[in-house]
Design a protein around this motif. Structure first.
Motif, mmCIF file in Angstrom:
data_model
loop_
_atom_site.group_PDB
_atom_site.id
_atom_site.type_symbol
_atom_site.label_atom_id
_atom_site.label_comp_id
_atom_site.label_asym_id
_atom_site.label_seq_id
_atom_site.Cartn_x
_atom_site.Cartn_y
_atom_site.Cartn_z
ATOM 1 N N ALA A 95 -5.773 1.426 53.545
ATOM 2 C CA ALA A 95 -6.938 2.103 54.126
ATOM 3 C C ALA A 95 -6.494 3.148 55.139
ATOM 4 C CB ALA A 95 -7.859 1.083 54.791
ATOM 5 N N GLY A 96 -7.090 4.327 55.045
ATOM 6 C CA GLY A 96 -6.710 5.413 55.952
ATOM 7 C C GLY A 96 -6.911 6.753 55.275
ATOM 8 N N ILE A 97 -6.028 7.694 55.602
ATOM 9 C CA ILE A 97 -6.161 9.054 55.075
ATOM 10 C C ILE A 97 -4.861 9.452 54.378
ATOM 11 C CG2 ILE A 97 -6.743 11.451 55.633
ATOM 12 C CD1 ILE A 97 -7.737 10.402 58.375
ATOM 13 N N VAL A 98 -4.997 10.075 53.217
ATOM 14 C CA VAL A 98 -3.836 10.571 52.469
ATOM 15 C C VAL A 98 -3.954 12.082 52.318
ATOM 16 C CG1 VAL A 98 -2.605 10.515 50.249
ATOM 17 C CG2 VAL A 98 -3.616 8.401 51.164
ATOM 18 N N GLU A 99 -2.871 12.795 52.618
ATOM 19 C CA GLU A 99 -2.847 14.235 52.353
ATOM 20 C C GLU A 99 -1.491 14.610 51.772
ATOM 21 O OE1 GLU A 99 -3.767 15.556 56.319
ATOM 22 O OE2 GLU A 99 -1.672 15.782 56.880
ATOM 23 N N ILE A 100 -1.495 15.626 50.910
ATOM 24 C CA ILE A 100 -0.236 16.062 50.286
ATOM 25 C C ILE A 100 0.528 16.921 51.282
ATOM 26 C CG2 ILE A 100 0.755 17.481 48.435
ATOM 27 C CD1 ILE A 100 -1.627 16.507 46.667
ATOM 28 N N TRP A 101 1.774 16.543 51.521
ATOM 29 C CA TRP A 101 2.623 17.286 52.483
ATOM 30 C C TRP A 101 3.539 18.266 51.752
ATOM 31 C CZ3 TRP A 101 7.977 17.350 53.511
ATOM 32 C CH2 TRP A 101 8.349 17.918 54.741
ATOM 33 N N ASP A 102 4.000 17.874 50.580
ATOM 34 C CA ASP A 102 4.826 18.782 49.781
ATOM 35 C C ASP A 102 4.793 18.320 48.324
ATOM 36 O OD1 ASP A 102 6.423 20.990 49.285
ATOM 37 O OD2 ASP A 102 8.302 19.990 49.783
ATOM 38 N N GLN A 103 5.044 19.248 47.426
ATOM 39 C CA GLN A 103 5.109 18.904 46.010
ATOM 40 C C GLN A 103 5.902 19.967 45.269
ATOM 41 O OE1 GLN A 103 1.065 18.866 44.450
ATOM 42 N NE2 GLN A 103 0.507 20.506 45.835
ATOM 43 N N GLY A 104 6.336 19.613 44.090
ATOM 44 C CA GLY A 104 7.098 20.559 43.292
ATOM 45 C C GLY A 104 7.725 19.859 42.105
ATOM 46 N N THR A 105 8.788 20.462 41.590
ATOM 47 C CA THR A 105 9.488 19.850 40.466
ATOM 48 C C THR A 105 10.836 19.330 40.959
ATOM 49 O OG1 THR A 105 10.447 21.986 39.862
ATOM 50 C CG2 THR A 105 8.397 21.367 38.775
ATOM 51 N N TYR A 106 11.438 18.485 40.151
ATOM 52 C CA TYR A 106 12.774 18.010 40.506
ATOM 53 C C TYR A 106 13.553 17.701 39.244
ATOM 54 C CZ TYR A 106 12.397 12.971 39.425
ATOM 55 O OH TYR A 106 12.309 11.759 38.783
ATOM 56 N N THR A 107 14.849 17.554 39.417
ATOM 57 C CA THR A 107 15.709 17.168 38.301
ATOM 58 C C THR A 107 16.918 16.408 38.859
ATOM 59 O OG1 THR A 107 16.886 17.987 36.347
ATOM 60 C CG2 THR A 107 16.918 19.395 38.296
ATOM 61 N N ASP A 108 17.861 16.078 38.009
ATOM 62 C CA ASP A 108 19.093 15.461 38.518
ATOM 63 C C ASP A 108 19.957 16.556 39.143
ATOM 64 O OD1 ASP A 108 19.918 16.785 36.264
ATOM 65 O OD2 ASP A 108 21.243 15.206 35.556
ATOM 66 N N ILE A 109 20.997 16.188 39.877
ATOM 67 C CA ILE A 109 21.737 17.235 40.605
ATOM 68 C C ILE A 109 22.649 18.059 39.702
ATOM 69 C CG2 ILE A 109 21.619 16.200 42.910
ATOM 70 C CD1 ILE A 109 24.510 15.277 42.479
ATOM 71 N N ASP A 110 22.816 17.627 38.467
ATOM 72 C CA ASP A 110 23.604 18.441 37.528
ATOM 73 C C ASP A 110 22.734 19.469 36.814
ATOM 74 O OD1 ASP A 110 25.860 16.944 38.130
ATOM 75 O OD2 ASP A 110 25.366 15.432 36.609
ATOM 76 N N ASN A 111 21.410 19.423 37.142
ATOM 77 C CA ASN A 111 20.485 20.332 36.480
ATOM 78 C C ASN A 111 20.563 20.211 34.961
ATOM 79 O OD1 ASN A 111 18.441 22.144 36.634
ATOM 80 N ND2 ASN A 111 19.568 23.587 37.931
ATOM 81 N N SER A 112 20.606 18.977 34.485
ATOM 82 C CA SER A 112 20.765 18.705 33.055
ATOM 83 C C SER A 112 19.508 19.062 32.278
ATOM 84 C CB SER A 112 21.041 17.210 32.839
ATOM 85 O OG SER A 112 22.077 16.768 33.662
ATOM 86 N N ASP A 113 19.633 19.092 30.969
ATOM 87 C CA ASP A 113 18.450 19.212 30.134
ATOM 88 C C ASP A 113 17.586 17.972 30.344
ATOM 89 O OD1 ASP A 113 18.840 17.171 27.724
ATOM 90 O OD2 ASP A 113 20.788 18.084 28.186
ATOM 91 N N PHE A 114 16.304 18.047 29.965
ATOM 92 C CA PHE A 114 15.331 17.012 30.310
ATOM 93 C C PHE A 114 15.789 15.609 29.912
ATOM 94 C CE2 PHE A 114 11.511 14.471 29.464
ATOM 95 C CZ PHE A 114 10.878 14.581 30.697
ATOM 96 N N THR A 115 16.211 15.440 28.690
ATOM 97 C CA THR A 115 16.587 14.108 28.196
ATOM 98 C C THR A 115 17.762 13.535 28.977
ATOM 99 O OG1 THR A 115 15.891 14.888 26.026
ATOM 100 C CG2 THR A 115 17.083 12.808 26.081
ATOM 101 N N THR A 116 18.759 14.364 29.221
ATOM 102 C CA THR A 116 19.932 13.910 29.978
ATOM 103 C C THR A 116 19.553 13.607 31.428
ATOM 104 O OG1 THR A 116 21.240 15.382 28.588
ATOM 105 C CG2 THR A 116 22.348 14.440 30.506
ATOM 106 N N ALA A 117 18.714 14.464 32.000
ATOM 107 C CA ALA A 117 18.283 14.242 33.386
ATOM 108 C C ALA A 117 17.587 12.887 33.523
ATOM 109 C CB ALA A 117 17.362 15.375 33.837
ATOM 110 N N VAL A 118 16.671 12.590 32.606
ATOM 111 C CA VAL A 118 15.946 11.313 32.659
ATOM 112 C C VAL A 118 16.931 10.146 32.554
ATOM 113 C CG1 VAL A 118 14.310 9.836 31.400
ATOM 114 C CG2 VAL A 118 13.729 12.223 31.853
ATOM 115 N N LYS A 119 17.889 10.291 31.676
ATOM 116 C CA LYS A 119 18.907 9.248 31.510
ATOM 117 C C LYS A 119 19.710 9.055 32.803
ATOM 118 C CE LYS A 119 22.829 8.528 28.697
ATOM 119 N NZ LYS A 119 23.804 9.375 28.000
ATOM 120 N N ASN A 120 20.138 10.149 33.406
ATOM 121 C CA ASN A 120 20.900 10.080 34.655
ATOM 122 C C ASN A 120 20.067 9.489 35.792
ATOM 123 O OD1 ASN A 120 23.126 11.217 33.440
ATOM 124 N ND2 ASN A 120 22.731 13.293 34.175
#
Ligand code: MN
Length: 201
Positions: A95-120
């Protein structure tokens, strides 16, 4: 895993929070940081993975300074739709208040393709050593989430900024970067002034 804990904790007749279907955003993973004034003010750090939002409560908020090791308590998975949630939870869990502070996209630090990133990312999560690259408005670059082993409290992690070109060396407070029209700041102001005016809660 899954959303059963999320659903069990909440009464959706009382709470405006998403009831929670899992879904996918396509070939880009998203993250969101929600500032949450509950019994205590904290930040919720959420990373999309396999249709849900993996979630950590960060009492002091994230930092862009690598010297800060921010406690991050892993909490239940949240539904993908939670990424857009802002508002008042009138009663019950959180109970309380929720506000979005930041948002965006992210990936693994190797910047892999989607499938590899999810695996990592899945492997990192399992190993308790998750490395991510965030592309938000406030948070940018590499971060590590490291699980503290041997603690009685199973869900204790640390959120640490990597030393990259986005890192800062000055003291960093996420509280200094809140929106001007933040409903939480408004609420805090009213508390402080001891105003008799009825607050949001
Ligand atoms: Mn929260």
């Amino acid at each position: 895993m899954g959303l059963s804990e999320y659903k069990n904790k909440r009464n959706f007749k009382e709470s405006p929070e998403p009831t929670g279907a899992t879904s996918k955003s396509g070939d880009q993973l998203i993250f969101v940081i929600q500032r949450h004034k509950a019994s205590r003010l904290h930040y919720d750090f959420r990373l999309e993975l396999e249709g849900v939002l993996k979630s950590w409560a960060v009492p002091k908020g994230p930092s862009m300074n690598p010297a800060d090791k921010r406690l991050a308590m892993m909490v239940e998975d949240h539904p993908y739709d939670y990424k857009n949630f802002e508002g008042v939870i009138p009663s019950g869990y959180g109970a309380g208040i929720v506000e979005i502070w930041d948002q965006g996209t992210y990936t693994d630090i190797d910047n892999s393709d989607f499938t590899t990133a999810v695996k990592n990312l899945k492997a990192g999560l399992k190993a308790g050593n998750l490395k991510v690259a965030l592309n938000g408005s406030k948070l940018k670059g590499e971060f590590a989430l490291v699980k503290i082993k041997g603690r009685e409290e199973e869900n204790t992690w640390l959120l640490i900024k990597h030393n990259d070109k986005h890192a800062v060396s000055k003291p960093y407070s996420s509280e200094d970067l809140t929106d001007e029209d933040s409903p939480i700041n408004e609420w805090l102001k009213q508390q402080k002034s001891g105003s008799k005016k009825k607050a949001l809660l």
